[in-house]
Design a protein around this motif. Structure first.
Motif, PDB file in Angstrom:
ATOM      1  N   GLY A  67     -17.028  30.816  12.386  1.00 38.03           N
ATOM      2  CA  GLY A  67     -16.958  30.309  13.750  1.00 38.03           C
ATOM      3  C   GLY A  67     -18.119  30.795  14.590  1.00 38.03           C
ATOM      4  O   GLY A  67     -18.474  31.964  14.562  1.00 38.03           O
ATOM      5  N   SER A  68     -18.718  29.871  15.350  1.00 32.72           N
ATOM      6  CA  SER A  68     -19.859  30.254  16.182  1.00 32.72           C
ATOM      7  C   SER A  68     -19.686  29.804  17.621  1.00 32.72           C
ATOM      8  O   SER A  68     -20.535  30.078  18.454  1.00 32.72           O
ATOM      9  N   GLY A  69     -18.558  29.117  17.916  1.00 31.54           N
ATOM     10  CA  GLY A  69     -18.366  28.583  19.256  1.00 31.54           C
ATOM     11  C   GLY A  69     -19.081  27.265  19.473  1.00 31.54           C
ATOM     12  O   GLY A  69     -18.952  26.652  20.533  1.00 31.54           O
ATOM     13  N   THR A  70     -19.849  26.832  18.502  1.00 35.65           N
ATOM     14  CA  THR A  70     -20.568  25.558  18.575  1.00 35.65           C
ATOM     15  C   THR A  70     -20.196  24.731  17.357  1.00 35.65           C
ATOM     16  O   THR A  70     -20.311  25.200  16.219  1.00 35.65           O
ATOM     17  N   LEU A  71     -19.733  23.515  17.590  1.00 32.29           N
ATOM     18  CA  LEU A  71     -19.343  22.646  16.484  1.00 32.29           C
ATOM     19  C   LEU A  71     -20.596  22.121  15.794  1.00 32.29           C
ATOM     20  O   LEU A  71     -21.442  21.488  16.416  1.00 32.29           O
ATOM     21  N   ARG A  72     -20.697  22.381  14.514  1.00 27.59           N
ATOM     22  CA  ARG A  72     -21.853  21.936  13.737  1.00 27.59           C
ATOM     23  C   ARG A  72     -21.511  20.618  13.052  1.00 27.59           C
ATOM     24  O   ARG A  72     -20.698  20.573  12.128  1.00 27.59           O
ATOM     25  N   VAL A  73     -22.148  19.555  13.531  1.00 24.72           N
ATOM     26  CA  VAL A  73     -21.872  18.198  13.063  1.00 24.72           C
ATOM     27  C   VAL A  73     -23.036  17.733  12.201  1.00 24.72           C
ATOM     28  O   VAL A  73     -24.205  17.948  12.538  1.00 24.72           O
ATOM     29  N   LEU A  74     -22.717  17.084  11.099  1.00 27.68           N
ATOM     30  CA  LEU A  74     -23.722  16.551  10.190  1.00 27.68           C
ATOM     31  C   LEU A  74     -23.490  15.055  10.023  1.00 27.68           C
ATOM     32  O   LEU A  74     -22.347  14.601   9.942  1.00 27.68           O
ATOM     33  N   ALA A  75     -24.579  14.288   9.988  1.00 27.93           N
ATOM     34  CA  ALA A  75     -24.521  12.859   9.670  1.00 27.93           C
ATOM     35  C   ALA A  75     -25.573  12.575   8.616  1.00 27.93           C
ATOM     36  O   ALA A  75     -26.712  13.035   8.734  1.00 27.93           O
ATOM     37  N   VAL A  76     -25.212  11.825   7.574  1.00 22.05           N
ATOM     38  CA  VAL A  76     -26.099  11.602   6.433  1.00 22.05           C
ATOM     39  C   VAL A  76     -26.147  10.117   6.102  1.00 22.05           C
ATOM     40  O   VAL A  76     -25.103   9.461   6.003  1.00 22.05           O
ATOM     41  N   GLY A  77     -27.356   9.585   5.938  1.00 28.02           N
ATOM     42  CA  GLY A  77     -27.485   8.194   5.528  1.00 28.02           C
ATOM     43  C   GLY A  77     -28.827   7.625   5.944  1.00 28.02           C
ATOM     44  O   GLY A  77     -29.580   8.234   6.712  1.00 28.02           O
ATOM     45  N   ARG A  78     -29.107   6.452   5.429  1.00 27.65           N
ATOM     46  CA  ARG A  78     -30.335   5.768   5.815  1.00 27.65           C
ATOM     47  C   ARG A  78     -30.242   5.383   7.287  1.00 27.65           C
ATOM     48  O   ARG A  78     -29.168   4.983   7.769  1.00 27.65           O
ATOM     49  N   LEU A  79     -31.339   5.515   8.008  1.00 28.13           N
ATOM     50  CA  LEU A  79     -31.330   5.258   9.453  1.00 28.13           C
ATOM     51  C   LEU A  79     -31.464   3.758   9.700  1.00 28.13           C
ATOM     52  O   LEU A  79     -32.536   3.232  10.003  1.00 28.13           O
ATOM     53  N   VAL A  80     -30.324   3.081   9.559  1.00 26.16           N
ATOM     54  CA  VAL A  80     -30.242   1.635   9.731  1.00 26.16           C
ATOM     55  C   VAL A  80     -29.000   1.316  10.559  1.00 26.16           C
ATOM     56  O   VAL A  80     -28.119   2.160  10.752  1.00 26.16           O
ATOM     57  N   GLU A  81     -28.936   0.075  11.020  1.00 25.12           N
ATOM     58  CA  GLU A  81     -27.891  -0.324  11.964  1.00 25.12           C
ATOM     59  C   GLU A  81     -26.485  -0.050  11.450  1.00 25.12           C
ATOM     60  O   GLU A  81     -25.619   0.440  12.184  1.00 25.12           O
ATOM     61  N   LYS A  82     -26.228  -0.369  10.191  1.00 28.41           N
ATOM     62  CA  LYS A  82     -24.850  -0.288   9.694  1.00 28.41           C
ATOM     63  C   LYS A  82     -24.306   1.140   9.649  1.00 28.41           C
ATOM     64  O   LYS A  82     -23.092   1.329   9.593  1.00 28.41           O
ATOM     65  N   LYS A  83     -25.172   2.143   9.678  1.00 33.50           N
ATOM     66  CA  LYS A  83     -24.705   3.527   9.635  1.00 33.50           C
ATOM     67  C   LYS A  83     -24.117   3.987  10.967  1.00 33.50           C
ATOM     68  O   LYS A  83     -23.382   4.982  11.005  1.00 33.50           O
ATOM     69  N   GLY A  84     -24.452   3.329  12.074  1.00 34.73           N
ATOM     70  CA  GLY A  84     -23.818   3.625  13.355  1.00 34.73           C
ATOM     71  C   GLY A  84     -24.195   4.952  13.985  1.00 34.73           C
ATOM     72  O   GLY A  84     -23.446   5.484  14.810  1.00 34.73           O
ATOM     73  N   PHE A  85     -25.362   5.495  13.646  1.00 36.87           N
ATOM     74  CA  PHE A  85     -25.742   6.789  14.218  1.00 36.87           C
ATOM     75  C   PHE A  85     -25.956   6.709  15.722  1.00 36.87           C
ATOM     76  O   PHE A  85     -25.787   7.712  16.432  1.00 36.87           O
ATOM     77  N   ASP A  86     -26.340   5.544  16.229  1.00 37.97           N
ATOM     78  CA  ASP A  86     -26.465   5.394  17.682  1.00 37.97           C
ATOM     79  C   ASP A  86     -25.106   5.527  18.358  1.00 37.97           C
ATOM     80  O   ASP A  86     -25.000   6.055  19.475  1.00 37.97           O
ATOM     81  N   VAL A  87     -24.051   5.067  17.703  1.00 37.96           N
ATOM     82  CA  VAL A  87     -22.695   5.218  18.235  1.00 37.96           C
ATOM     83  C   VAL A  87     -22.345   6.700  18.325  1.00 37.96           C
ATOM     84  O   VAL A  87     -21.785   7.169  19.331  1.00 37.96           O
ATOM     85  N   LEU A  88     -22.679   7.448  17.284  1.00 38.58           N
ATOM     86  CA  LEU A  88     -22.408   8.888  17.285  1.00 38.58           C
ATOM     87  C   LEU A  88     -23.161   9.590  18.403  1.00 38.58           C
ATOM     88  O   LEU A  88     -22.597  10.451  19.104  1.00 38.58           O
ATOM     89  N   LEU A  89     -24.418   9.221  18.613  1.00 44.43           N
ATOM     90  CA  LEU A  89     -25.200   9.861  19.674  1.00 44.43           C
ATOM     91  C   LEU A  89     -24.611   9.559  21.050  1.00 44.43           C
ATOM     92  O   LEU A  89     -24.537  10.447  21.906  1.00 44.43           O
ATOM     93  N   ARG A  90     -24.192   8.323  21.278  1.00 44.04           N
ATOM     94  CA  ARG A  90     -23.575   7.991  22.577  1.00 44.04           C
ATOM     95  C   ARG A  90     -22.259   8.732  22.761  1.00 44.04           C
ATOM     96  O   ARG A  90     -21.938   9.192  23.871  1.00 44.04           O
ATOM     97  N   ALA A  91     -21.487   8.853  21.686  1.00 41.62           N
ATOM     98  CA  ALA A  91     -20.215   9.570  21.776  1.00 41.62           C
ATOM     99  C   ALA A  91     -20.439  11.034  22.141  1.00 41.62           C
ATOM    100  O   ALA A  91     -19.737  11.595  23.002  1.00 41.62           O
ATOM    101  N   LEU A  92     -21.418  11.655  21.533  1.00 40.08           N
ATOM    102  CA  LEU A  92     -21.698  13.065  21.815  1.00 40.08           C
ATOM    103  C   LEU A  92     -22.300  13.248  23.202  1.00 40.08           C
ATOM    104  O   LEU A  92     -21.995  14.222  23.901  1.00 40.08           O
TER     105      LEU A  92
END
Length: 390
Positions: free
Chosen positions: A209-234
């Motif tokens: 535990g560090s008091g900071t949630l360590r989040v990982l996302a893995v995949g090709r940086l393309v539309e279907k992976k939805g990484f932009d959705v994750l960034l907006r959520a965070l």
């Protein structure tokens, strides 16, 4: 009795071992190489050797199709490469011709007993056109089945699937779509690609535990992976977090802009050992996949199975394949695709409950063993035996 010979056709293959390009084709081939002679036929990519031996029974042959200076169509995912730079379309007919010539050549030289084509288009089409009467297994991983919906392409897919001796898909929804296109139900099997799991790679660390949630996302940086959705959520959340995104692709610049001012690290494309270290260092691994405008979507990402096998809590979108591997509230959390609030709430819930993270991670690790490389190899070994009548 001589070993059966399998000619494997693929358009995605690492230029070098551990370069970060998905290696599921090589993993399967190496597993089958214990009792088959396997030749992998792949397109030339920058840095790739013309010939390579992976084991005593598995070799790789690369074919040229374009002047070396511009020959980058298959360096990653072909569809996304074309979408990111339309000028690459000029390489496509040369790619198809080069592959057809190479398949004809290897059919004569290698004399395979069966052809295993990864992706209906283009490998399945080429194998059907020039492979003669050799039995063919077709594996579709999602993009070619979900996207490429124009009438001529649908007709081509139907032509391949109707004539395949066996078809393998990543999830039940894909099986339904393949059957709709003409695949024979009895010959259409849900058989996801295998993943390297913790047992294959040794123990992983438990995150302290560090008091900071360590989040990982893995995949090709393309539309279907939805990484932009994750960034907006965070961005909209009040979490104390650090996000690491592993992968490369055409959306790198736009994602960097979307991450401006956030505690986000873009790690680029990583080899398997480095990626396993990233899983070890994460509290949660997020897979916010979505259906792209082209219709493309994930079938079942190998990265998801690796994350589960590493004993990490996962949050995934409610899409076919992902929601089959991850049982909501049992081996992970499943949220509606493109729902930023639901994604943020799931991450906040995991941030506040270390016991839940541990329980979900343990269950995910147990669940992932159903998708291990040895388990997948055994399924394909049985399928090959059936196709070959042995």
């Amino acid at each position: 009795m001589p070993k059966p010979r399998v000619l494997v056709l693929t358009s995605t293959f690492p230029a070098r071992t551990g370069d970060g390009t998905p290696a599921f084709v090589a993993d399967l081939a190496l597993g089958l190489g214990t009792d088959h002679d396997v030749r992998i036929l792949a397109p030339a990519v920058p840095g790739g050797a013309p010939r390579e031996r992976l084991s005593e029974s598995v070799d790789v042959v690369r074919y040229r199709f374009f002047p070396r200076r511009w020959e980058d169509l298959a360096d990653g995912a072909i569809l996304e490469n074309v979408r990111s730079r339309r000028s690459r379309l000029v390489q496509v007919p040369f790619f198809l011709l080069g592959q057809a010539i190479a398949v004809r050549r290897e059919v004569r030289r290698f004399r395979p007993d069966v052809v295993h084509a990864h992706w209906i288009i283009p490998q399945g089409v080429v194998a059907r056109a020039v492979g003669g009467r050799i039995p063919m297994i077709v594996t579709t991983l999602g993009g070619d089945l979900y996207a490429l919906g124009a009438k001529p392409l649908r007709a081509a897919k139907s032509w391949v699937l109707r004539n395949a001796r066996a078809v393998t898909v990543m999830n039940q929804d894909m099986r339904d779509k393949a059957i709709e296109l003409g695949s024979t139900p009895d010959n259409t099997h849900v058989m996801p690609m295998g993943a390297h799991l913790r047992d294959d790679l040794g123990e992983v660390e438990t995150v302290s535990g560090s008091g900071t949630l360590r989040v990982l996302a893995v995949g090709r940086l393309v539309e279907k992976k939805g990484f932009d959705v994750l960034l907006r959520a965070l961005r909209a959340s009040s979490l104390a977090y650090e996000l690491v995104i592993v992968g490369d692709g055409p959306e790198m610049d736009s994602l960097r802009r979307a991450a401006d001012g956030l505690p986000v690290t873009f790690a680029g494309q990583l080899g398997r050992d480095a990626l396993m270290e990233r899983y070890s260092a994460a509290d949660v691994v997020a897979f916010p996949s979505r259906r792209a405008a082209s219709g493309d979507q994930d079938g079942l990402p190998v990265a998801l199975l690796e994350a589960m096998g590493s004993g990490r809590a996962v949050v995934v979108s409610d899409l076919p394949g992902l929601n089959e591997a991850v049982q909501d509230e049992a081996s992970g959390l499943v949220v509606p695709a493109e729902d930023e609030r639901a994604l943020a709430d799931a991450l906040a819930r995991l941030d506040g409950d270390a016991a839940l993270r541990r329980r979900l991670g343990d269950a995910a690790r147990d669940r992932a063993h159903e998708y291990s490389i040895p388990a997948t190899v055994e399924k394909y070994r049985a399928l090959l035996s059936t196709v070959l009548g042995r």
